[in-house]
Design a protein around this motif. Structure first.
Motif, mmCIF file in Angstrom:
data_model
loop_
_atom_site.group_PDB
_atom_site.id
_atom_site.type_symbol
_atom_site.label_atom_id
_atom_site.label_comp_id
_atom_site.label_asym_id
_atom_site.label_seq_id
_atom_site.Cartn_x
_atom_site.Cartn_y
_atom_site.Cartn_z
ATOM 1 N N CYS A 300 0.791 -1.250 0.037
ATOM 2 C CA CYS A 300 -0.151 0.128 0.040
ATOM 3 C C CYS A 300 0.859 1.407 0.045
ATOM 4 O O CYS A 300 1.516 1.447 0.939
ATOM 5 C CB CYS A 300 -0.883 0.080 1.196
ATOM 6 S SG CYS A 300 -1.998 1.586 1.355
ATOM 7 N N PRO A 301 0.810 2.126 -1.039
ATOM 8 C CA PRO A 301 1.508 3.155 -1.088
ATOM 9 C C PRO A 301 1.195 4.199 -0.043
ATOM 10 O O PRO A 301 2.020 5.074 0.184
ATOM 11 C CB PRO A 301 1.519 3.850 -2.528
ATOM 12 C CG PRO A 301 0.050 3.276 -2.852
ATOM 13 C CD PRO A 301 -0.216 1.998 -2.201
ATOM 14 N N MET A 302 0.009 4.108 0.491
ATOM 15 C CA MET A 302 -0.581 5.028 1.683
ATOM 16 C C MET A 302 -0.278 4.673 2.948
ATOM 17 O O MET A 302 -0.938 5.441 3.890
ATOM 18 C CB MET A 302 -1.824 5.658 1.171
ATOM 19 C CG MET A 302 -2.010 6.171 -0.156
ATOM 20 S SD MET A 302 -0.922 7.497 -0.560
ATOM 21 C CE MET A 302 -1.809 8.736 0.653
ATOM 22 N N VAL A 304 -1.959 2.573 4.447
ATOM 23 C CA VAL A 304 -3.464 2.349 5.105
ATOM 24 C C VAL A 304 -3.555 1.200 6.088
ATOM 25 O O VAL A 304 -3.126 0.041 5.626
ATOM 26 C CB VAL A 304 -4.427 2.394 3.998
ATOM 27 C CG1 VAL A 304 -5.936 2.174 4.624
ATOM 28 C CG2 VAL A 304 -4.466 3.879 3.208
ATOM 29 N N ILE A 306 -5.234 -1.220 7.003
ATOM 30 C CA ILE A 306 -6.473 -1.808 6.371
ATOM 31 C C ILE A 306 -7.262 -2.568 7.351
ATOM 32 O O ILE A 306 -8.346 -2.305 7.926
ATOM 33 C CB ILE A 306 -6.559 -2.429 5.038
ATOM 34 C CG1 ILE A 306 -5.762 -1.347 3.866
ATOM 35 C CG2 ILE A 306 -7.618 -2.988 4.616
ATOM 36 C CD1 ILE A 306 -5.181 -2.030 2.638
ATOM 37 N N CYS A 347 -7.039 6.355 1.164
ATOM 38 C CA CYS A 347 -6.639 5.441 -0.098
ATOM 39 C C CYS A 347 -6.795 6.245 -1.264
ATOM 40 O O CYS A 347 -7.668 7.050 -1.578
ATOM 41 C CB CYS A 347 -7.897 4.384 0.284
ATOM 42 S SG CYS A 347 -8.055 3.346 -1.363
ATOM 43 N N ILE A 348 -5.829 5.858 -2.112
ATOM 44 C CA ILE A 348 -5.993 6.574 -3.609
ATOM 45 C C ILE A 348 -6.428 5.723 -4.607
ATOM 46 O O ILE A 348 -6.406 5.712 -5.706
ATOM 47 C CB ILE A 348 -4.514 7.172 -4.039
ATOM 48 C CG1 ILE A 348 -3.450 6.009 -3.851
ATOM 49 C CG2 ILE A 348 -4.195 8.243 -3.048
ATOM 50 C CD1 ILE A 348 -2.183 6.246 -4.510
ATOM 51 N N GLU A 349 -7.114 4.451 -4.185
ATOM 52 C CA GLU A 349 -7.560 3.500 -4.968
ATOM 53 C C GLU A 349 -6.767 2.858 -6.008
ATOM 54 O O GLU A 349 -7.233 2.687 -7.011
ATOM 55 C CB GLU A 349 -9.037 4.304 -5.538
ATOM 56 C CG GLU A 349 -10.086 4.487 -4.442
ATOM 57 C CD GLU A 349 -11.465 4.945 -5.044
ATOM 58 O OE1 GLU A 349 -11.764 4.162 -5.981
ATOM 59 O OE2 GLU A 349 -11.809 5.920 -4.684
ATOM 60 N N CYS A 350 -5.545 2.634 -5.648
ATOM 61 C CA CYS A 350 -4.775 2.035 -6.670
ATOM 62 C C CYS A 350 -5.037 0.540 -6.715
ATOM 63 O O CYS A 350 -4.568 0.079 -7.873
ATOM 64 C CB CYS A 350 -3.274 2.194 -6.209
ATOM 65 S SG CYS A 350 -2.753 1.025 -4.865
ATOM 66 N N GLY A 351 -5.687 0.030 -5.900
ATOM 67 C CA GLY A 351 -5.934 -1.475 -6.115
ATOM 68 C C GLY A 351 -4.910 -2.570 -5.831
ATOM 69 O O GLY A 351 -5.206 -3.827 -5.527
ATOM 70 N N ALA A 352 -3.867 -2.243 -5.233
ATOM 71 C CA ALA A 352 -2.623 -2.967 -4.996
ATOM 72 C C ALA A 352 -3.098 -4.105 -3.934
ATOM 73 O O ALA A 352 -2.807 -5.387 -3.994
ATOM 74 C CB ALA A 352 -1.274 -2.429 -4.497
ATOM 75 N N CYS A 353 -3.791 -3.478 -2.951
ATOM 76 C CA CYS A 353 -4.148 -4.377 -1.678
ATOM 77 C C CYS A 353 -5.417 -5.487 -2.176
ATOM 78 O O CYS A 353 -5.208 -6.525 -1.650
ATOM 79 C CB CYS A 353 -4.786 -3.564 -0.896
ATOM 80 S SG CYS A 353 -6.349 -2.404 -1.447
ATOM 81 N N ARG A 364 -11.413 -1.305 -1.656
ATOM 82 C CA ARG A 364 -11.461 0.108 -1.523
ATOM 83 C C ARG A 364 -13.008 0.303 -1.351
ATOM 84 O O ARG A 364 -13.153 1.383 -0.939
ATOM 85 C CB ARG A 364 -11.413 0.468 -3.226
ATOM 86 C CG ARG A 364 -9.794 0.341 -3.587
ATOM 87 C CD ARG A 364 -9.467 0.522 -5.002
ATOM 88 N NE ARG A 364 -9.831 -0.769 -5.773
ATOM 89 C CZ ARG A 364 -9.560 -1.233 -6.814
ATOM 90 N NH1 ARG A 364 -8.798 -0.097 -7.643
ATOM 91 N NH2 ARG A 364 -9.905 -2.580 -7.568
ATOM 92 N N LEU A 367 -13.291 0.407 2.199
ATOM 93 C CA LEU A 367 -12.746 1.862 2.752
ATOM 94 C C LEU A 367 -13.549 2.930 2.921
ATOM 95 O O LEU A 367 -13.726 3.809 3.646
ATOM 96 C CB LEU A 367 -11.410 1.908 2.277
ATOM 97 C CG LEU A 367 -10.540 0.938 2.560
ATOM 98 C CD1 LEU A 367 -9.023 1.143 1.638
ATOM 99 C CD2 LEU A 367 -9.913 1.026 4.119
#
Ligand code: SF4
Ligand code: SF4
Length: 377
Positions: A300-302, A304, A306, A347-353, A364, A367
């Motif tokens: 997660c780049p942010m 978060v 989760i 969350c920037i909604e990149c979807g990696a998680c 997403r 969240l």
């Protein structure tokens, strides 16, 4: 060596800083290991990713060197996500032996087979590599942990018949769930003659913190038994289950688990009916079926948190009807003001998680629900 059916899962060890997965409370872990060994239990489960590598080093620090090698067994696992042309399965295995201080593993698993990881495992010839370890005596038994449906599991077991056991997520809430399909996966493993190791018997703590209706149901049936005991015993009662792993986070949990697993008695039919009733009651309440495995936070780049925010949300929804003040909201607000920690709205909604989530959760979307609930966003 005789093995009692309770395995020490080293993925949720006690922390000195709840926001830092590497900050293990070593003194408490040592005491847990000592008490566990003193009661005649001997199965430890670790992995590369648990506590960002520190779980493996805890094996060395708290177990290896303190106890004779033949008095315990250790399971480690080969993950897909760290494999690269310059970091082969051989490199990973060598590092794992160094981290744990062992010269062989009793059990070695392909970690987390699923639709996303299986290509990497095949590309790097991981199944063949692990079979080679068995031939060389560097591991004593081989298996795989599986986080996908029964169809893929069957395909893998057909292709790789030498793998002896399967680690599955089994608990009474997931047994017939459409998402996890625990019963179907168990049945595939049994069909292929595999032993079953159980992970997440308490569903990441969810089945320890059950709603009051379920607590009362359990108390009525057996006044002295904890909610977690019903969950662990349910999994251990399945006939082909060889070991139930519990990710124990403190001494209290360990002692509770050991109290009923020391001389394990399977649930009888009447007790199974209580568990079925509990399942129905919980399903009426739970909002996000997250197990707290932390796989999603790795990329997660942010940053978060989760599982933490999901857990607070679930707990808050279960209590919201009858509590004017919410401790969960307060805990959540503490996260909001902690530097470097991401909360739901970050969350920037990149979807990696979502690619990593073994429960296939729509992280997403969830969240957004959490942000709306706690942050009014
Ligand atoms: S979708 Fe959000 S929570 Fe998931 S990895 Fe990306 S930023 Fe993190
Ligand atoms: S959201 Fe999924 S990957 Fe993340 S902790 Fe929960 S179950 Fe695990």
């Amino acid at each position: 060596m005789e093995q009692k059916k309770l395995g020490f899962g080293m993925m949720r060890l006690p922390l000195t800083d709840p926001n830092d997965q590497k900050s293990i409370d070593v003194a408490q872990v040592q005491q847990m290991v000592d008490e566990y060994m003193a009661k005649g239990f001997n199965y430890f489960d670790t992995a590369w990713m648990y506590h960002r590598g520190v779980s493996e080093t805890m094996v060395k620090e708290c177990l290896v060197g303190k106890y004779p090698r033949e008095s315990y067994t250790v399971t480690d696992k080969l993950p897909d996500y760290i494999l690269r042309p310059d970091r082969t399965p051989q490199d990973v295995f060598k590092t794992q032996l160094e981290r744990t201080g062992l010269d062989y593993f009793d059990y070695y698993l392909i970690h987390d087979t699923n639709a996303a990881s299986i290509g990497t495992f095949e590309d790097y010839h991981c199944f063949e590599f692990v079979e080679g370890l068995l031939e060389k005596g560097l591991v004593k038994h081989i298996g795989l942990s599986h986080h996908d449906g029964p169809e893929l599991l069957e395909e893998i077991l057909k292709r790789h018949p030498n793998f002896e056991f399967v680690q599955l997520q089994i608990n009474y809430l997931d047994w017939d769930s459409l998402g996890v399909r625990a019963r179907e996966c168990y049945e595939v493993a049994v069909k292929y003659g595999k032993k079953v190791l159980v992970m997440e018997p308490v569903k990441g703590g969810t089945l320890a913190a059950v709603p009051d209706t379920v607590k009362n149901l359990f108390k009525e049936a057996e006044p002295d038994m904890s909610p977690a005991s019903w969950a662990v015993r349910f999994a251990a009662s399945l006939p082909e289950v060889y070991m139930v792993l519990s990710g124990m986070s403190n001494l209290e949990q360990l002692r509770d688990n050991m109290s009923y697993m020391e001389d394990f008695r399977p649930l009888d039919e009447k007790e199974m009916a209580v568990v079925r009733k509990a399942t129905d009651l919980i399903n009426e309440n739970i909002a996000i079926p997250c197990t707290g495995c932390n796989y999603c936070t790795v990329d997660c780049p942010m940053n978060v948190q989760i599982p933490t925010v999901f857990s607070l949300y679930n707990a808050d929804l279960q209590e919201a009807d009858f509590k004017p003040w919410s401790s969960h909201e307060e805990l959540y607000n503490n996260l909001v003001i902690t530097e470097g920690i991401g909360v739901a709205s970050d969350c920037i909604e990149c979807g990696a998680c979502e690619d990593r989530c073994p429960q296939h959760l729509a992280i997403r979307e969830h969240l957004k629900e959490v942000a709306a609930h706690f942050e009014g966003k």
